[in-house]
Every structure is written in structure tokens, then in C-alpha cells.
Write a protein that holds these residues in place. Structure first.
Motif, PDB file in Angstrom:
ATOM      1  N   GLN A 142      -2.196   3.485   9.249  1.00 33.86           N
ATOM      2  CA  GLN A 142      -2.953   2.230   9.037  1.00 33.86           C
ATOM      3  C   GLN A 142      -3.236   1.505  10.366  1.00 33.86           C
ATOM      4  N   GLU A 160      -6.086   0.338  11.764  1.00 31.60           N
ATOM      5  CA  GLU A 160      -6.815  -0.548  11.746  1.00 31.60           C
ATOM      6  C   GLU A 160      -6.150  -1.834  11.471  1.00 31.60           C
ATOM      7  N   ARG A 161      -4.949  -1.802  10.738  1.00 31.86           N
ATOM      8  CA  ARG A 161      -4.066  -3.129  10.312  1.00 31.86           C
ATOM      9  C   ARG A 161      -3.161  -3.715  11.361  1.00 31.86           C
ATOM     10  N   TRP A 178      -1.245  -9.006   5.529  1.00 34.49           N
ATOM     11  CA  TRP A 178      -0.841  -8.041   6.393  1.00 34.49           C
ATOM     12  C   TRP A 178      -0.288  -8.995   7.541  1.00 34.49           C
ATOM     13  N   GLY A 237      -4.612  11.325   5.498  1.00 33.81           N
ATOM     14  CA  GLY A 237      -3.892  10.008   5.811  1.00 33.81           C
ATOM     15  C   GLY A 237      -2.482  10.229   6.344  1.00 33.81           C
ATOM     16  N   GLU A 296      -3.385   6.215   1.803  1.00 32.39           N
ATOM     17  CA  GLU A 296      -4.421   5.519   1.010  1.00 32.39           C
ATOM     18  C   GLU A 296      -4.786   4.221   1.673  1.00 32.39           C
ATOM     19  N   PRO A 297      -5.948   3.737   1.541  1.00 27.28           N
ATOM     20  CA  PRO A 297      -6.387   2.434   2.276  1.00 27.28           C
ATOM     21  C   PRO A 297      -5.791   1.521   1.418  1.00 27.28           C
ATOM     22  N   SER A 298      -5.141   0.430   2.113  1.00 26.81           N
ATOM     23  CA  SER A 298      -4.679  -0.721   1.484  1.00 26.81           C
ATOM     24  C   SER A 298      -5.724  -1.871   1.094  1.00 26.81           C
ATOM     25  N   THR A 299      -5.428  -2.270  -0.139  1.00 21.64           N
ATOM     26  CA  THR A 299      -6.417  -3.299  -0.416  1.00 21.64           C
ATOM     27  C   THR A 299      -6.176  -4.455  -0.191  1.00 21.64           C
ATOM     28  N   THR A 325       2.969   0.560  10.192  1.00 23.25           N
ATOM     29  CA  THR A 325       1.645   0.710  10.139  1.00 23.25           C
ATOM     30  C   THR A 325       0.985   2.088  10.405  1.00 23.25           C
ATOM     31  N   GLY A 363       0.596  -1.293  -0.069  1.00 22.48           N
ATOM     32  CA  GLY A 363       0.067   0.024  -0.076  1.00 22.48           C
ATOM     33  C   GLY A 363       0.906   1.280   0.060  1.00 22.48           C
ATOM     34  N   SER A 389      -5.277  12.529  14.916  1.00 26.73           N
ATOM     35  CA  SER A 389      -6.014  11.442  15.371  1.00 26.73           C
ATOM     36  C   SER A 389      -5.855  11.035  16.867  1.00 26.73           C
TER      37      SER A 389
END
Length: 248
Positions: free
Chosen positions: A192, A194-195, A81, A238, A72-75, A189, A68, A246
Motif C-alpha cells: 500500500q 501510496e498510503r 489512514w 499485490g 487489494e486496494p483499500s477503500t 503499508t 483493508g 516493484s
């Protein structure tokens, strides 16, 4: 001839891609030396070194795509992960390289650098004082004794390649050396959050999540000025400034 793509470029170094070859141009030969030696020592897949002619290092492209990009959100899947977490653990459990790394700065060095950057951010009106103060307080948890590990030193998600759920390699080892393992996990992370659970599932135990979060604040505070001065935008969605916000 294949098209030449600029991967990243600033006053210190540049990386170009021509077909399946990456050309890294670095004004600091020591960084290239570290990168080549670290890739030889790392117990995970790394790019093949094709040739070296200072100040250029030519390496082969890895299979797959990056996990990623910051902001940007990772797909990538949770399994990918977790696989990345397992690969990072292999690096951290490997024998120590014989040199210090970026992730190995002392508490006194980090404290002095952090205080200087916080003062600059506030004095120049770059960020609100309460935002800086809050994150400086959070960052304190990262300034503690740690056991040295083999660290990558700049483990951004854009430096980890994946093909499906398989990690095919890790690139950009020029900041590698002895350091704090949780610095790597935090860099990986950053943005990211949430990952993190998926990464820890692959990495295993012994992860102090509060220290990882402290490194998010510390790394972001240290990065804002450097990014702005080298043509990057830490205020992009982000990215570092959003990470700091955040924490409020």
C-alpha cells in the motif's frame, strides 16, 4: 446457531468467527499469553477478552471493518489512514513491555535469517537471482541500530479496524513486544505504498522512509517460503512477490 467462518488457519494457529465472537486456537500458549498482556498494555482500543481456556482465546468482535487486505486496494479514506498512523504512534510512544518481540530481533539474527532465505529462494528457483540480490541490497538499510519501542509485531492492515474515519481497534497482538517502530510502519503499508504519506501525516515526524522501504524488501524476502509452506500464495497480485518486483 450463527455460521462459523474461518478467518485464517494454518498448522500453527487458527482463528474462527462465530457471530460477534472470535475464537483463536494456538498451539503455542506463550503467544496467547503475550496477546492478552499486550492488549492490556496497549494505549489504543483492543478487543475485549471474553474467556480463556487453553489453547483457545475468545475475544469480542470490534466495531467496523478492517482497513483493508494485502493485495487489494483499500477503500478507506486518507483521513482514516492518518488516524491509523496516529494510533500506531500512541503504541510506539507507550511504556515498553517487559519482553522482546518479533520486531526486536537483533541485526545478527536478521542478517543470518535473511541470507539463509535469499539462498533458499535462489537455489530452489523460486525467484530470479537478480530480483533477490536487488532486494537484499535494499534490505540492508533496515539492518541498523534502532531505539526499542512498544511494537505490535504483525501490524497488517487486516488487523486494524475502522468505522468511517475512526479507528475502532487493533487485533492480533501475539507478536507484540519491544522492537523497531519502523518495522510496524512497513508491515502496515506493505503493498500500500501510496498510503505511506497519509500514515506519516498522522504518525508525525521521525520516519525514515528509506528504512520503511528497506523493511518492505526484508519482510517480503523472509515471508515467501513461510507463506508457501502454510498454504498462502505470496505470488498473488499485490502481495509479497509483487512488492519485491516493484523494487526493481
Amino acid at each position: 446457531m450463527d455460521e462459523v467462518n474461518v478467518v485464517v488457519a494454518h498448522s500453527e494457529r487458527a482463528t474462527l468467527r462465530v457471530g460477534d465472537v472470535f475464537l483463536k486456537v494456538d498451539a503455542d500458549q506463550a503467544r496467547i499469553d503475550v496477546e492478552v498482556e499486550a492488549m492490556a498494555l496497549a494505549p489504543v482500543p483492543t478487543p475485549e477478552v471474553l474467556w480463556r481456556k487453553p489453547p483457545v482465546l475468545a475475544i469480542a468482535a470490534l466495531r467496523g471493518t478492517t482497513l483493508g487486505r494485502l493485495g487489494e486496494p483499500s477503500t478507506a479514506s486518507p483521513t482514516a489512514w492518518s488516524a491509523a498512523g496516529a494510533a500506531i504512534r500512541k503504541v510506539h510512544d507507550a511504556p515498553l513491555p517487559p519482553w522482546p518481540g518479533r520486531a526486536g530481533r537483533s541485526r545478527d539474527e536478521l542478517t543470518a535469517e535473511l541470507d539463509g532465505e535469499c539462498e533458499w529462494l535462489v537455489t530452489n528457483g523460486v525467484l530470479p537471482a537478480d530480483l533477490v540480490t536487488r532486494n537484499r541490497r535494499i534490505a540492508e538499510a533496515a539492518l541498523r541500530p534502532w531505539t526499542p519501542a512498544f511494537t505490535h509485531g504483525d501490524l497488517q492492515i487486516a488487523h486494524v479496524f475502522v468505522d468511517g474515519d475512526e479507528i475502532t481497534g487493533i487485533i492480533d497482538w501475539s507478536e507484540a513486544g519491544q522492537g523497531d517502530a519502523l518495522y510496524d510502519l512497513a508491515t502496515f503499508t506493505l503493498g500500500q505504498e501510496e498510503r505511506l504519506g497519509d500514515v506519516i501525516a498522522g504518525y508525525g515526524t521521525d520516519v525514515d522512509v528509506e528504512v520503511v522501504r528497506a523493511w518492505w524488501s526484508l519482510r517480503s524476502l523472509l515471508a515467501v517460503r513461510w507463506l508457501a509452506e502454510h498454504g498462502f500464495d505470496p505470488t498473488a497480485p499485490g502481495c509479497e512477490v509483487d512488492v519485491l518486483k516493484s523494487r526493481m
